[in-house]
Design an enzyme around this catalytic site. Structure first.
Site: not given
Length: 249
Positions: A36, A89, A155, A159, A188, A190
């Site tokens: 990361d 990811n 985006y 994707k 999600i 988060t």
């Protein structure tokens, strides 16, 4: 343990889907490199995996930089002894109307969300062919890889590219014993969604169960895709969206 002694790299491992996937992979016996840009977060995840009882290291990486991704792959093999897969990811979003989507804003997301997936697959595949290992690549796409949405031209483009790159890489790498699969999460739960309760409630209602998806739900699917039980799944992108793509409220 289904993934005992498998070495898997997880990018974006400091939080969210990446962190949860690293934990599930470790519980299945995998040795995990937690990568990361947030190196403190990655090391925290790695410490948790070591407490589970598996080998794990962390690595600070800017996945938009090819040389750093290569270093990450080399580091994984050096520290963990081999390589059997990568979970590409790490990603970002940047919401702007199309007429405000200047080249810098466009490229920022393309470099992180699209180019990094190519770098990860390319350097991991080269290393695995060199080592003679077989395994799996899983790439994080999105529901917006197959549908349009306002404000996220960059985006959506990135994707959608991940969906096609997963198909094409699967075709080219099959003869080397490498499977390639994408996952397309819905919304999600988060911190990336922010604190706007009204917006989060609106997004939640786009899913069949009227709630946001918890990151561990995606992690369980991703971890399954790395196992032998998922060998018949190849070249496709699996929605993990609680029905988002099949109905509209």
């Amino acid at each position: 343990m289904e993934l005992k002694d498998h070495v898997i790299i997880v990018t974006g491992a400091a939080s969210g889907i990446g962190r949860e996937t690293a934990v599930v992979l470790a519980k299945k016996g995998a040795k995990v490199l937690c990568a990361d840009f947030n190196d403190k977060g990655a090391e925290k995840t790695s410490e948790e995996l070591r407490e589970i009882g598996v080998q794990s290291h962390s690595f600070k990486v800017d996945v938009s930089k090819a040389d750093q991704v290569k270093e990450m792959v080399d580091f994984a093999v050096e520290k963990l002894g081999s390589l059997h897969g990568i979970f590409n990811n790490a990603g970002i979003g940047l919401v702007k109307p199309f007429l405000e989507m200047d080249p810098a804003s466009y490229l920022k997301v393309i470099e992180v969300d699209q180019h990094s997936v190519y770098y990860g697959m390319y350097y991991a595949a080269k290393k695995m062919v060199q080592l003679g290992t077989k395994g799996t690549f899983v790439n994080t796409a999105s529901i917006y890889g197959t549908m349009a949405a306002e404000g996220s031209f960059n985006y959506n483009a990135a994707k959608a590219a991940v969906v096609m790159m997963s198909k094409t890489a699967a075709l080219e790498l099959a003869s080397h014993g490498i499977r390639v699969v994408g996952v397309a999460p819905g919304f999600i739960n988060t911190p990336i969604l922010g604190d706007d309760k009204a917006m989060k409630d609106m997004l939640a209602k786009q899913h069949m169960h009227n709630r946001l998806i918890e990151p561990e739900k995606v992690a369980s699917v991703v971890a399954f895709l790395f196992t032998d039980a998922a060998q018949a799944i190849n070249g496709t992108t699996v929605p993990v969206d609680d029905g988002f793509l099949v109905f509209k409220k």
